[in-house]
Design a protein around this motif. Structure first.
Motif: not given
Length: 95
Positions: A51-53, A72-78, A89-90
């Motif tokens: 999907g998106d976002n 020590r953590q990250a977020r990867i997005s589309t 968060r979105r």
């Protein structure tokens, strides 16, 4: 610098592309460079992102020092964004 990246297609076909990265340094002295003295460390899982976002939390295989903090953590997005720190968060939708 021209690292190689391998992509897997949905039909089972793979492609390897050369990604040209310009030699840029930001105002804090950080730069994107090849780590010729260290081997590439492949991931051990494929993210289930669609999907998106959308984004997913990952635990890098090493601590990431960045701008005076160690993550020590990250977020990867589309959308191709790697985000360190802060709440989950979105991403906002484009209008």
């Amino acid at each position: 610098m021209t690292p190689q990246k391998r992509f897997s297609g949905s039909g089972g076909s793979d492609a390897t592309v050369a990604v040209e990265l310009p030699g840029l340094t930001d105002g804090y002295g950080y730069a994107c460079v090849a780590a010729h003295d260290r081997p590439y460390q492949a991931g051990d899982r494929q993210l289930a992102l669609t999907g998106d976002n959308n984004s997913e939390r990952v635990d890098p295989p090493f601590p990431v020092p960045l701008y005076g903090r160690t993550y020590r953590q990250a977020r990867i997005s589309t959308n191709g964004v790697v985000h360190f720190g802060g709440p989950e968060r979105r991403l906002p939708r484009r209008q």
